[in-house]
Write an enzyme that holds these catalytic residues in place. Sequence first.
Site, PDB file in Angstrom:
ATOM      1  N   GLU A 123       0.822  -1.217   0.000  1.00  0.00           N
ATOM      2  CA  GLU A 123       0.000   0.000   0.000  1.00  0.00           C
ATOM      3  C   GLU A 123       0.853   1.263   0.000  1.00  0.00           C
ATOM      4  O   GLU A 123       1.985   1.270   0.511  1.00  0.00           O
ATOM      5  CB  GLU A 123      -0.922  -0.003   1.231  1.00  0.00           C
ATOM      6  CG  GLU A 123      -1.933   1.135   1.197  1.00  0.00           C
ATOM      7  CD  GLU A 123      -2.932   1.124   2.355  1.00  0.00           C
ATOM      8  OE1 GLU A 123      -2.858   0.229   3.216  1.00  0.00           O
ATOM      9  OE2 GLU A 123      -3.794   2.031   2.375  1.00  0.00           O
ATOM     10  N   SER A 125       2.293   4.565   1.213  1.00  0.00           N
ATOM     11  CA  SER A 125       2.610   4.895   2.601  1.00  0.00           C
ATOM     12  C   SER A 125       2.458   6.382   2.864  1.00  0.00           C
ATOM     13  O   SER A 125       3.148   7.208   2.265  1.00  0.00           O
ATOM     14  CB  SER A 125       4.040   4.477   2.940  1.00  0.00           C
ATOM     15  OG  SER A 125       4.365   5.005   4.212  1.00  0.00           O
ATOM     16  N   ARG A 221     -18.070  -9.891  -1.573  1.00  0.00           N
ATOM     17  CA  ARG A 221     -18.123  -8.446  -1.829  1.00  0.00           C
ATOM     18  C   ARG A 221     -18.973  -8.052  -3.027  1.00  0.00           C
ATOM     19  O   ARG A 221     -19.253  -6.862  -3.203  1.00  0.00           O
ATOM     20  CB  ARG A 221     -16.695  -7.883  -1.978  1.00  0.00           C
ATOM     21  CG  ARG A 221     -15.830  -8.072  -0.739  1.00  0.00           C
ATOM     22  CD  ARG A 221     -16.440  -7.417   0.484  1.00  0.00           C
ATOM     23  NE  ARG A 221     -15.610  -7.640   1.677  1.00  0.00           N
ATOM     24  CZ  ARG A 221     -15.892  -7.174   2.876  1.00  0.00           C
ATOM     25  NH1 ARG A 221     -16.967  -6.442   3.076  1.00  0.00           N
ATOM     26  NH2 ARG A 221     -15.111  -7.437   3.910  1.00  0.00           N
TER      27      ARG A 221
HETATM   28  C1  LIG Z   1     -21.244  -8.064   4.480  1.00  0.00           C
HETATM   29  C2  LIG Z   1     -20.061  -8.159   5.402  1.00  0.00           C
HETATM   30  C3  LIG Z   1     -20.142  -7.613   6.675  1.00  0.00           C
HETATM   31  C4  LIG Z   1     -19.043  -7.688   7.546  1.00  0.00           C
HETATM   32  N1  LIG Z   1     -19.123  -7.121   8.784  1.00  0.00           N
HETATM   33  C5  LIG Z   1     -18.068  -7.149   9.622  1.00  0.00           C
HETATM   34  C6  LIG Z   1     -18.117  -6.532  10.929  1.00  0.00           C
HETATM   35  O1  LIG Z   1     -19.118  -5.969  11.314  1.00  0.00           O
HETATM   36  N2  LIG Z   1     -17.000  -6.578  11.705  1.00  0.00           N
HETATM   37  C7  LIG Z   1     -15.865  -7.216  11.311  1.00  0.00           C
HETATM   38  O2  LIG Z   1     -14.906  -7.229  12.065  1.00  0.00           O
HETATM   39  N3  LIG Z   1     -15.784  -7.821  10.094  1.00  0.00           N
HETATM   40  C8  LIG Z   1     -16.842  -7.788   9.246  1.00  0.00           C
HETATM   41  N4  LIG Z   1     -16.745  -8.384   8.011  1.00  0.00           N
HETATM   42  C9  LIG Z   1     -15.491  -9.038   7.620  1.00  0.00           C
HETATM   43  C10 LIG Z   1     -15.613 -10.559   7.708  1.00  0.00           C
HETATM   44  O3  LIG Z   1     -15.864 -10.992   9.028  1.00  0.00           O
HETATM   45  C11 LIG Z   1     -14.313 -11.209   7.176  1.00  0.00           C
HETATM   46  O4  LIG Z   1     -13.238 -10.829   7.997  1.00  0.00           O
HETATM   47  C12 LIG Z   1     -14.008 -10.808   5.761  1.00  0.00           C
HETATM   48  O5  LIG Z   1     -15.147 -10.930   4.943  1.00  0.00           O
HETATM   49  C13 LIG Z   1     -12.892 -11.693   5.208  1.00  0.00           C
HETATM   50  O6  LIG Z   1     -13.398 -12.980   5.069  1.00  0.00           O
HETATM   51  P1  LIG Z   1     -12.496 -14.274   5.185  1.00  0.00           P
HETATM   52  O7  LIG Z   1     -11.779 -14.292   6.491  1.00  0.00           O
HETATM   53  O8  LIG Z   1     -13.355 -15.440   4.865  1.00  0.00           O
HETATM   54  O9  LIG Z   1     -11.491 -14.010   3.952  1.00  0.00           O
HETATM   55  P2  LIG Z   1      -9.930 -14.227   3.785  1.00  0.00           P
HETATM   56  O10 LIG Z   1      -9.162 -13.504   4.833  1.00  0.00           O
HETATM   57  O11 LIG Z   1      -9.664 -13.892   2.359  1.00  0.00           O
HETATM   58  O12 LIG Z   1      -9.708 -15.736   3.997  1.00  0.00           O
HETATM   59  C14 LIG Z   1     -10.228 -16.692   3.078  1.00  0.00           C
HETATM   60  C15 LIG Z   1     -10.397 -17.983   3.817  1.00  0.00           C
HETATM   61  O13 LIG Z   1      -9.101 -18.451   4.210  1.00  0.00           O
HETATM   62  C16 LIG Z   1      -9.165 -19.023   5.503  1.00  0.00           C
HETATM   63  N5  LIG Z   1      -8.281 -18.267   6.418  1.00  0.00           N
HETATM   64  C17 LIG Z   1      -7.572 -17.158   6.122  1.00  0.00           C
HETATM   65  N6  LIG Z   1      -6.837 -16.768   7.156  1.00  0.00           N
HETATM   66  C18 LIG Z   1      -7.098 -17.655   8.142  1.00  0.00           C
HETATM   67  C19 LIG Z   1      -6.658 -17.790   9.476  1.00  0.00           C
HETATM   68  N7  LIG Z   1      -5.768 -16.974  10.023  1.00  0.00           N
HETATM   69  N8  LIG Z   1      -7.144 -18.800  10.192  1.00  0.00           N
HETATM   70  C20 LIG Z   1      -8.037 -19.667   9.684  1.00  0.00           C
HETATM   71  N9  LIG Z   1      -8.493 -19.599   8.417  1.00  0.00           N
HETATM   72  C21 LIG Z   1      -8.028 -18.606   7.665  1.00  0.00           C
HETATM   73  C22 LIG Z   1     -10.621 -18.987   5.941  1.00  0.00           C
HETATM   74  O14 LIG Z   1     -11.253 -20.183   5.550  1.00  0.00           O
HETATM   75  C23 LIG Z   1     -11.197 -17.860   5.120  1.00  0.00           C
HETATM   76  O15 LIG Z   1     -12.592 -17.970   4.882  1.00  0.00           O
HETATM   77  C24 LIG Z   1     -17.839  -8.339   7.127  1.00  0.00           C
HETATM   78  C25 LIG Z   1     -17.782  -8.914   5.855  1.00  0.00           C
HETATM   79  C26 LIG Z   1     -18.861  -8.820   4.989  1.00  0.00           C
HETATM   80  C27 LIG Z   1     -18.759  -9.431   3.614  1.00  0.00           C
END
Ligand SMILES: Cc1cc2nc3c(=O)[nH]c(=O)nc-3n(C[C@H](O)[C@H](O)[C@H](O)COP(=O)(O)OP(=O)(O)OC[C@H]3O[C@@H](n4cnc5c(N)ncnc54)[C@H](O)[C@@H]3O)c2cc1C
Length: 315
Positions: A123, A125, A221
């Site tokens: 990103e 900076s 998204r």
């Molecule tokens: C409509 C919407 C509303 C939301 N509202 C909120 C909110 O109010 N507050 C908030 O904090 N967040 C919010 N989020 C964010 C959401 O909780 C997720 O953090 C975000 O969508 C990323 O998803 P992900 O972790 O599945 O994706 P990625 O980080 O891309 O990960 C993809 C997949 O890889 C695996 N993975 C990646 N890293 C790890 C790890 N360290 N440990 C275990 N498995 C892993 C998991 O299976 C994960 O599903 C929102 C998201 C959406 C789409």
Amino acid sequence: MIQNEIDQIQINITKPECEYYDVMGGSHRHEVKVHDHGSVALVDCMPRLAPVGQTADFSIVQAARVSYGAGTKKVSEDKGLIRYLFRHQHTSPFEMVEFKFHCVMPVFIARQWIRHRTANVNEYSARYSVMPDKFYHPKVEDVRKQSASNRQGGEEQLETKTAEEFLAYLDQVESSYKTYNELLDKGLSRELGRIGLPVSVYTEWYWKIDLHNLFHFLKLRMDSHSQKEIRDYANTIFALIRKIVPVACEAFMDYSYESIKLTRLEIEAIQTGKPLNTTNKRETDEWEQKRKLLNIPAPVVPQTNTTTTPPTESK
Ligand SMILES: Cc1cc2nc3c(=O)[nH]c(=O)nc-3n(C[C@H](O)[C@H](O)[C@H](O)COP(=O)(O)OP(=O)(O)OC[C@H]3O[C@@H](n4cnc5c(N)ncnc54)[C@H](O)[C@@H]3O)c2cc1C
């Protein structure tokens, strides 16, 4: 010593069996403008070269054939294989395709975007460089009212008078940029100067991700529950990659984005024709939405008799 050993390693460069072409058409940038100052540009991808007559989808099939063995090479059967892999969540072949984007977006969108941890990011900076004088400033027709049903969202357009008041408030907030600049000129460090800027200020990054994780990002998204502004970026990304991997994108639409997941309780409700066996209101509402979409008739709920009939006297 090690240098000598490395120098001895012989590299065989094989000539391709067929003609290859650049899937980005010889360009280094496929760019789409988003909102007032934002953009998404596809700047590179892997595979960059594909056999003439095929798309970059070929790379998914190539990886899958390592596990499934050499099969027929017909394009139509490649399509069937990709769709099979997607349906059955054989995800690793999709990780063989990668995309690198240059994205320009406001900080409040970047905060949602960065939650997707499976990408590589670099990103801009604001410690090293001065933030640009660019802010996301929606048009009056894009100012949304707080949704009554979704606490996180806004849906309908807000009435003009309040929308204009909001835009005047943004004008006022954006005017703080002048003070930011003046203080930097007086010697304030950039790392502290930036903290007074609003989250509507634009940032940018390079974002590289494989196709499997990109589909996960797009599923979340591009969804209507996502904020409209990030959805606009997600839709743009999908439009950019669809030209490169059309078969995988079609499978994503059919088996992920436009598909419906049914829970055990929902399957039971379909099989028995009874209401969903839960007292949870949110779960019931979700089922109602799916039921209507699938044209499944509402269950017949037995009427509870509220009128009391006097007991008949026994003769
Ligand atoms: C409509 C919407 C509303 C939301 N509202 C909120 C909110 O109010 N507050 C908030 O904090 N967040 C919010 N989020 C964010 C959401 O909780 C997720 O953090 C975000 O969508 C990323 O998803 P992900 O972790 O599945 O994706 P990625 O980080 O891309 O990960 C993809 C997949 O890889 C695996 N993975 C990646 N890293 C790890 C790890 N360290 N440990 C275990 N498995 C892993 C998991 O299976 C994960 O599903 C929102 C998201 C959406 C789409």
